[in-house]
Design a protein around this motif. Structure first.
Motif, mmCIF file in Angstrom:
data_model
loop_
_atom_site.group_PDB
_atom_site.id
_atom_site.type_symbol
_atom_site.label_atom_id
_atom_site.label_comp_id
_atom_site.label_asym_id
_atom_site.label_seq_id
_atom_site.Cartn_x
_atom_site.Cartn_y
_atom_site.Cartn_z
ATOM 1 N N GLY A 44 47.972 48.382 44.362
ATOM 2 C CA GLY A 44 48.127 49.070 43.087
ATOM 3 C C GLY A 44 46.822 49.145 42.319
ATOM 4 N N GLN A 45 46.915 49.572 41.059
ATOM 5 C CA GLN A 45 45.723 49.697 40.222
ATOM 6 C C GLN A 45 45.745 48.767 39.017
ATOM 7 O OE1 GLN A 45 44.725 53.711 39.143
ATOM 8 N NE2 GLN A 45 44.575 54.405 41.265
ATOM 9 N N GLY A 83 41.703 46.056 39.569
ATOM 10 C CA GLY A 83 42.376 45.894 38.282
ATOM 11 C C GLY A 83 41.963 44.568 37.677
ATOM 12 N N VAL A 84 42.878 43.927 36.962
ATOM 13 C CA VAL A 84 42.519 42.670 36.314
ATOM 14 C C VAL A 84 42.390 41.538 37.337
ATOM 15 C CG1 VAL A 84 43.559 43.299 34.113
ATOM 16 C CG2 VAL A 84 44.937 42.081 35.816
ATOM 17 N N LEU A 104 30.869 41.917 44.999
ATOM 18 C CA LEU A 104 31.961 42.514 44.234
ATOM 19 C C LEU A 104 31.624 43.953 43.862
ATOM 20 C CD1 LEU A 104 33.003 39.656 41.759
ATOM 21 C CD2 LEU A 104 34.029 40.265 43.962
ATOM 22 N N ILE A 105 32.565 44.850 44.142
ATOM 23 C CA ILE A 105 32.527 46.229 43.684
ATOM 24 C C ILE A 105 33.757 46.417 42.794
ATOM 25 C CG2 ILE A 105 32.460 48.660 44.353
ATOM 26 C CD1 ILE A 105 30.104 47.072 45.405
ATOM 27 N N ALA A 106 33.565 46.976 41.615
ATOM 28 C CA ALA A 106 34.668 47.083 40.663
ATOM 29 C C ALA A 106 35.036 48.533 40.405
ATOM 30 C CB ALA A 106 34.303 46.403 39.345
ATOM 31 N N SER A 107 36.328 48.778 40.240
ATOM 32 C CA SER A 107 36.748 50.087 39.751
ATOM 33 C C SER A 107 36.613 50.093 38.237
ATOM 34 C CB SER A 107 38.197 50.380 40.158
ATOM 35 O OG SER A 107 39.096 50.013 39.143
ATOM 36 N N GLU A 108 36.674 51.262 37.666
ATOM 37 C CA GLU A 108 36.589 51.384 36.215
ATOM 38 C C GLU A 108 37.758 50.686 35.526
ATOM 39 O OE1 GLU A 108 36.495 55.595 35.949
ATOM 40 O OE2 GLU A 108 38.483 55.831 36.866
ATOM 41 N N VAL A 115 32.737 51.907 40.097
ATOM 42 C CA VAL A 115 33.012 53.251 40.601
ATOM 43 C C VAL A 115 34.367 53.709 40.087
ATOM 44 C CG1 VAL A 115 31.624 52.878 42.679
ATOM 45 C CG2 VAL A 115 34.071 52.388 42.729
ATOM 46 N N ALA A 116 34.607 55.003 40.187
ATOM 47 C CA ALA A 116 35.913 55.547 39.801
ATOM 48 C C ALA A 116 37.006 54.908 40.655
ATOM 49 C CB ALA A 116 35.917 57.063 39.977
ATOM 50 N N ALA A 117 38.169 54.746 40.064
ATOM 51 C CA ALA A 117 39.267 54.060 40.754
ATOM 52 C C ALA A 117 39.581 54.688 42.104
ATOM 53 C CB ALA A 117 40.512 54.046 39.865
ATOM 54 N N ASP A 118 39.540 56.013 42.169
ATOM 55 C CA ASP A 118 39.893 56.681 43.426
ATOM 56 C C ASP A 118 38.763 56.637 44.460
ATOM 57 O OD1 ASP A 118 38.190 58.442 42.160
ATOM 58 O OD2 ASP A 118 39.446 60.216 42.450
#
Length: 262
Positions: A58-59, A107-108, A123-127, A184-187
Motif C-alpha cells: 500500500g501507500q 509511507g510512514v 533508503l529511497i523515499a516516496s513523497e 521520488v514520486a510515489a508511482d
C-alpha cells in the motif's frame, strides 16, 4: 503459509520483500516478525539473489512498528522491543540475510518501523514517506538500535528533537538531513529502488560483502583507526586479486553496458 510477508524473486538477481498487512499499516505482529525471518533466511540461502528491496504494502505505511493492539492484550510481548532473537527482532532478521537491502519507504515508518528502515543499507523515499520516533510517547525504550543509529546519521541534536517530541519528519526534510538518499514520486518509488538494486547486482557478492564490512566496521572507529584499518584490510584483500580477475570483471561490465544499450 502466511502471506504477512511476501517474497518476489526477479530474474536479474533482485528480490522484493514486502511487509503485507496494509489494513494494519503493516504493523509488526509476532507472526509477521517470524515470517520476515523465514523469508530473509530463504534470501540468504539463495545464491541467485544479490540484492533486496524491502517495502510495505500500500501507500499509507512502510510499517507502523510493533502491533500495539497485540501488545495491549499480551504484556509478554513487551520483550519484543528489546529481544535480539532474529525470529522476534526484525532488524536482526533483515541483517541476517547477508545481502544489501534497499529500503523503499512508501509511507510512514513509525517507532519500531523507523528502526526497521534504519536496518536497510540504503533508503529511497516516496513523497508520502514520513518518519517518527514515538518511543517516548508510549513509554517504551528503543531496543533495536534507533537511539544510536539515528544520531550518527542526522546528528545528536536533530535525533533528540525527533525522539523527545515524537514529531513526524517528512520525506524532503529526511533527504536534506541525510536520512534518505532521495525522494521520488510515489508511482516511481519501486522503479527507482529496483533500478538501484539492479546496479548493485553487478558487483560480485563476496567482494560486496567485504566492502560492506569495511564501511560498517570503520564507522565504529575513530578516523585515524578507520584509515589504518582500511590500509590493512585493503592490502590483504588486494594482494589476492589477479590480472585475470580484473580482466574478467572489466569484460563483464562492458557486456552489461552493451546489453543495456541493446
Amino acid at each position: 503459509m502466511s502471506n504477512s510477508v511476501l517474497l518476489e524473486k526477479h530474474d536479474n538477481g533482485v528480490a522484493v520483500v514486502t511487509l503485507n498487512r496494509p489494513d494494519a499499516m503493516n504493523a509488526l505482529s509476532g507472526e509477521l516478525r517470524e515470517r520476515l525471518y523465514d523469508v530473509m533466511q530463504e534470501v540468504r540461502g539463495d545464491d541467485s539473489i544479490r540484492a533486496v528491496v524491502l517495502t510495505g504494502a500500500g501507500q499509507r505505511a512502510f510499517t507502523a512498528g510493533l502491533d500495539l493492539k497485540e501488545l495491549g492484550s499480551d504484556t509478554s510481548g513487551m520483550n519484543a522491543a528489546t529481544d535480539q532473537n532474529p525470529r522476534s527482532n526484525p532488524v536482526t532478521a533483515i541483517r541476517s540475510c547477508g545481502k544489501p537491502v534497499v529500503g523503499a519507504i512508501n509511507g510512514v515508518a513509525i517507532t519500531g518501523g523507523f528502526e526497521v528502515a534504519l536496518a536497510c543499507d540504503i533508503l529511497i523515499a516516496s513523497e508520502n514517506a514520513r518518519f517518527a520516533d514515538t518511543h517516548a510517547l508510549v513509554g517504551i525504550m528503543p531496543g533495536w538500535g534507533l537511539s544510536q543509529k539515528l544520531q550518527r546519521i542526522i546528528g545528536q541534536s536533530r535525533a533528540k528533537e525527533l525522539s523527545f517530541t515524537g514529531r513526524f519528519l517528512n520525506a524532503e526534510t529526511a533527504c536534506q538531513w541525510g536520512l534518505v538518499n532521495r525522494v521520488v514520486a510515489a508511482d516511481k518509488l519501486m522503479d527507482e529502488a529496483l533500478a538501484l538494486a539492479d546496479d548493485i547486482t553487478v558487483v560480485e557478492p563476496p567482494f560486496l560483502a567485504k566492502y560492506r564490512h569495511l564501511i560498517e566496521h570503520g564507522a565504529n572507529l575513530s578516523m585515524d583507526d578507520a584509515l589504518n584499518y582500511e590500509t590493512l584490510f585493503s592490502s590483504i584483500e588486494n594482494d589476492k586479486v589477479t590480472p585475470d580477475d580484473i580482466e574478467r570483471r572489466r569484460l563483464a561490465v562492458m557486456e552489461r553496458g552493451r546489453a543495456r544499450k541493446g
